[in-house]
Design an enzyme around this catalytic site. Structure first.
Site, PDB file in Angstrom:
ATOM      1  N   ARG A   1      19.857 -14.022 -17.191  1.00  0.00           N
ATOM      2  CA  ARG A   1      19.871 -13.575 -18.516  1.00  0.00           C
ATOM      3  C   ARG A   1      20.169 -14.543 -19.715  1.00  0.00           C
ATOM      4  NH1 ARG A   1      18.684  -9.395 -20.999  1.00  0.00           N
ATOM      5  NH2 ARG A   1      20.089  -9.551 -22.640  1.00  0.00           N
ATOM      6  N   ARG A   2      20.119 -15.728 -19.160  1.00  0.00           N
ATOM      7  CA  ARG A   2      20.542 -16.871 -20.147  1.00  0.00           C
ATOM      8  C   ARG A   2      19.354 -17.442 -20.795  1.00  0.00           C
ATOM      9  NH1 ARG A   2      24.479 -19.239 -15.961  1.00  0.00           N
ATOM     10  NH2 ARG A   2      26.212 -17.739 -15.911  1.00  0.00           N
TER      11      ARG A   2
END
Length: 167
Positions: free
Chosen positions: A145-146
């Site tokens: 989720r970066r």
């Protein structure tokens, strides 16, 4: 592309439509102005678009104002469509309830006879819209989720403010 519109009563709706062209001016698509999306865009000329490429892990979101294109652009596009699609466009009461499929098929047969051996003209209700971007966001999937996100906001003609957003 996914097109999201909102009624004058602030009820949103979204659907996939064909992006027909894009330019510095905006993103163009065509539809029946009497359809749900056509009515919503007429009542509330603002829209959002989403392009999502899952295989590339990328997405582009666009928000903007919508303008109705002139009839000449609609004529050009309509004349480029397959003849059967042109006739179906004449017969479809897009977004209305269809009680009997045979009624639609019968309407097509009648239009085929009406336009036999002639070019099919564009119906007045077949129009083009252009979404003029005010905000464009680019998203690229990141591990855990970066994700990378950049938002471009139009400040004035050709002057965009660029901000990086949290994922």
């Amino acid at each position: 592309m996914t097109l999201a519109t909102c009624s004058k009563d602030c009820i949103p709706s979204a659907r996939v439509v064909l992006l027909k062209e894009y330019s510095r001016e905006g993103f163009v698509f065509f539809t029946n102005v009497n359809s749900r999306k056509g009515k919503e865009l007429t009542e509330n000329p603002k829209a959002a678009l989403v392009f999502h490429w899952i295989e590339f892990a990328r997405q582009v979101r666009i928000e903007g104002e919508v303008k109705l294109l002139d009839g000449e652009k609609a004529d050009q596009y309509f004349s480029s469509r397959a003849r059967d699609s042109q006739i179906s466009a004449w017969c479809s009461k897009q977004s209305s309830v269809l009680k009997n499929w045979q009624d639609f098929e019968q309407a097509i047969k009648l239009k085929e006879k009406e336009f036999y051996n002639t070019q099919v003209p564009r119906p007045d209700f077949w129009v083009g819209f252009c979404v003029i971007p005010k905000v464009i966001e680019f998203w690229q999937e990141g591990e855990y989720r970066r994700h990378t996100r950049f938002r471009y906001t139009l400040i004035e003609e050709s002057n965009w403010k660029v901000e990086q957003l949290y994922p």
